[in-house]
Write a protein that holds these residues in place. Structure first.
Motif, short mmCIF file in Angstrom:
data_model
loop_
_atom_site.label_atom_id
_atom_site.label_comp_id
_atom_site.label_asym_id
_atom_site.label_seq_id
_atom_site.Cartn_x
_atom_site.Cartn_y
_atom_site.Cartn_z
N SER A 480 0.82 -1.21 0.00
CA SER A 480 0.00 0.00 0.00
C SER A 480 0.85 1.27 0.00
O SER A 480 0.32 2.37 0.09
N ARG A 481 2.15 1.13 -0.11
CA ARG A 481 3.05 2.28 -0.02
C ARG A 481 3.07 3.03 -1.35
O ARG A 481 2.93 2.44 -2.43
N SER A 482 3.27 4.32 -1.24
CA SER A 482 3.33 5.16 -2.43
C SER A 482 4.77 5.19 -2.95
O SER A 482 5.72 4.82 -2.25
N LYS A 483 4.89 5.67 -4.18
CA LYS A 483 6.23 5.75 -4.77
C LYS A 483 7.11 6.71 -3.97
O LYS A 483 8.33 6.47 -3.81
N ASP A 484 6.53 7.78 -3.46
CA ASP A 484 7.31 8.76 -2.69
C ASP A 484 7.82 8.17 -1.39
O ASP A 484 8.93 8.48 -0.95
N GLU A 485 7.01 7.31 -0.75
CA GLU A 485 7.47 6.66 0.48
C GLU A 485 8.67 5.75 0.19
O GLU A 485 9.67 5.77 0.92
N GLY A 486 8.54 4.95 -0.85
CA GLY A 486 9.64 4.06 -1.21
C GLY A 486 10.90 4.81 -1.57
O GLY A 486 12.01 4.45 -1.14
N ARG A 487 10.75 5.87 -2.35
CA ARG A 487 11.92 6.67 -2.74
C ARG A 487 12.57 7.31 -1.51
O ARG A 487 13.80 7.38 -1.43
N GLY A 488 11.77 7.75 -0.58
CA GLY A 488 12.31 8.38 0.62
C GLY A 488 13.13 7.41 1.45
O GLY A 488 14.19 7.78 1.99
N VAL A 489 12.66 6.16 1.56
CA VAL A 489 13.39 5.15 2.33
C VAL A 489 14.75 4.87 1.70
O VAL A 489 15.78 4.82 2.38
N VAL A 490 14.76 4.69 0.38
CA VAL A 490 16.02 4.39 -0.31
C VAL A 490 16.97 5.59 -0.25
O VAL A 490 18.18 5.44 -0.03
N ARG A 491 16.43 6.77 -0.43
CA ARG A 491 17.26 7.98 -0.40
C ARG A 491 17.94 8.14 0.96
O ARG A 491 19.15 8.40 1.04
#
Length: 543
Positions: A480-491
């Motif tokens: 259910s995670r958004s693309k912005d959430e995923g990108r923030g974790v990796v960043r």
């Protein structure tokens, strides 16, 4: 017990001391080693360098340096000395034919290698790490190894201490000269030593430490002939230390040679131990998943070839796309059916920061990332799995309607249908969930860059109603995670890792991702990160 048996002798070779058997000190080698078919290392006593400070400072003051180091003679064996050294920051060396008189600057850099570089070089750091044991045993009598260890330390320090860059390049140049000298001696015997192969390993692995754009191609190409000669001399099963060397030099062109080898992933096996009792030791750069890493490497190579074929498109070639797709199908099957040995066969890495389960988790992340990369480049691989999805619990007219609806490519021009697009997105977040469960202090963080990069390139918005299919061999949970959430974790993870290792390659990976995300958000076509790296010259060697 007789008096003779109660007296302990400090004499004898290293092998006999390690095995705790009596050594006859024969020449040119002892009988114990001869009976065990081992090369007797001789009877010379080693030097041990001991750091007497809590924090070794890299200062140019000779007076300050002298307060930090002292030398003493010891008769401890190579293995036991280094086990102690790995815990106390000691550096073990032999006196035999040292490249030059050891000065304070060399001592500082060698010390930095064993106290700092070893921690960031592999997925675990302990007394059994080959990054510690193998260089420690070889650097005393191999001038290239001795110089390259210092050069890698200086290169790692140069990010925070720019003045060390000149020293790093100077040591690297001197080491390459020593390697060329060793190669010139091969014409007589054509036997490549482990020390020479280790020198090629260090040179290739650390090439991007001096220049972030240097991916070590020249070192790999130059060592292919050496590797072939080295492998040709191995008549028996490759042991753990030899697998450490082989893992860095795997090349697709040498696949047939490697496939014929009887490979062992442990150091305790011998003819008297049954196969179920074998202990599988971790490799610092592949964990317990060497086959997975090799397979993922093939995927990357195939995707790059596919890109080159698409760009050049030479006329007269016999359907190169079909040939590439056949290779992709074989790689998919290999990744989907990779076998994982029993958990109780794995040797604990003996690192308080790294567990067996964490190393295994990274291996699974690599397997899934290899599949994601393969599906991104070859969308046709997903067609058999999506067709199977339409034939489950649906009437004929429902199957036809859903197949027609979902067979239409989405407007982005990626070549994927809506359910395929959403499934790839689900696979990307599945990889992220695997990596997130690993503590940020784990030593496996040095291996997580590539699967994180591949997964993060598919952190995109879902399409249509968000529905996907169920892969029969790769079941996934919906995220259910958004693309912005995923990108923030990796960043955030990459920024933390950059501070930990102090190497520019990590910031280069983040630079690649930021550009991919920008293009995905602004453009029509899905950005291919491999194409981006090739077109923008953003290549680097991460690890």
């Amino acid at each position: 017990m007789s008096e003779a048996r109660r007296v302990k002798s400090r004499a004898g070779c290293v092998q006999c001391k390690r095995r705790k058997v009596k050594c006859d000190q024969g020449l040119p080698g002892c009988q114990q080693c001869f009976r065990q078919k081992l090369q007797c290392p001789g009877y010379q006593k080693p030097l041990k360098w001991i750091d007497t400070s809590d924090d070794l400072k890299y200062t140019t003051s000779p007076e300050a340096k002298k307060r930090h180091l002292r030398v003493r003679r010891t008769s401890e064996s190579s293995q036991s000395s280094f086990s102690s050294a790995s815990k106390q920051g000691l550096v073990h060396m032999r006196t035999a034919s040292l490249p030059k008189q050891i000065n304070d600057e060399s001592s500082n850099l060698i010390h930095h290698y064993f106290t700092r570089v070893c921690k960031i070089a592999g997925c675990f750091d302990s007394s059994i790490s080959p990054f510690r044991t193998i260089p420690a045993a070889m650097m005393a009598y191999s001038r290239p190894v001795f110089l390259l260890l210092q050069a890698s330390s200086a290169a790692q320090l140069s990010r925070q201490h720019p003045a060390m860059r000149f020293k790093a390049l100077s040591l690297q140049s001197e080491a390459f000269s020593a390697v060329r000298t060793e190669i010139s001696k091969l014409w007589d015997s054509m036997i490549v030593s482990d020390e020479l192969m280790l020198s090629c390993i260090i040179a290739g692995l650390t090439s991007s430490w001096y220049d972030v754009n240097d991916i070590g191609v020249s070192h790999v190409l130059g060592s292919q002939v050496l590797l072939s000669l080295w492998l040709a001399s191995k008549k028996t099963r490759l042991k753990y230390q030899e697998m450490f060397i082989l893992a860095f030099h795997f090349q697709e062109a040498l696949q047939q040679t490697v496939d014929k080898l009887d490979i062992s992933f442990d150091i305790l096996n011998d003819g008297d131990v049954p196969a179920p009792s074998w202990r599988v030791f971790p490799h610092p750069l592949t964990g317990f998943s060497m086959k997975t890493f090799i397979c993922v490497g093939k995927v990357g190579s195939l995707c790059r070839v596919a890109h080159i074929e698409a760009v050049e498109n030479f006329p007269g070639r016999a359907d190169p796309q079909n040939r590439l797709e056949e290779k992709a199908e074989r790689l998919e099957a290999e990744l989907l059916h990779l076998y994982q040995p029993r958990l109780d066969n794995f040797q604990d890495p003996q690192d308080s920061q790294t567990t067996i389960n964490e190393i295994l988790a990274v291996g699974e992340a690599y397997r899934c990332a290899g599949l994601l990369q393969l599906y991104m480049k070859f969308p046709k691989l997903l067609q058999p799995h999506t067709k199977r999805y339409f034939n489950i619990d649906k009437t004929s007219w429902e199957q036809d309607f859903l197949h027609e609806l979902n067979s239409q490519e989405i407007p982005s021009g990626t070549g994927f249908t809506p359910i395929q697009h959403n499934w790839l997105r689900k696979l990307a977040f599945h990889i992220l969930s695997i990596l997130e469960r690993i503590p940020p202090t784990s030593g496996t963080r040095v291996l997580q860059g590539l699967p994180a990069l591949i997964a993060a390139t598919w952190f995109v918005d879902p399409t249509g109603d968000g529905q996907s299919f169920e892969h029969p061999l790769l079941p996934l949970r919906k995220s259910s995670r958004s693309k912005d959430e995923g990108r923030g974790v990796v960043r955030q993870g990459l920024r933390m890792h950059e501070k930990y290792v102090g190497l520019q390659q990590v910031s280069r990976v983040l630079e690649i991702l930021e550009e991919v995300w920008r293009r995905d958000d602004e453009g029509v076509d899905k950005c291919d990160w491999i194409v981006l790296v090739a077109s923008k010259g953003l290549q680097t060697l991460y690890g």
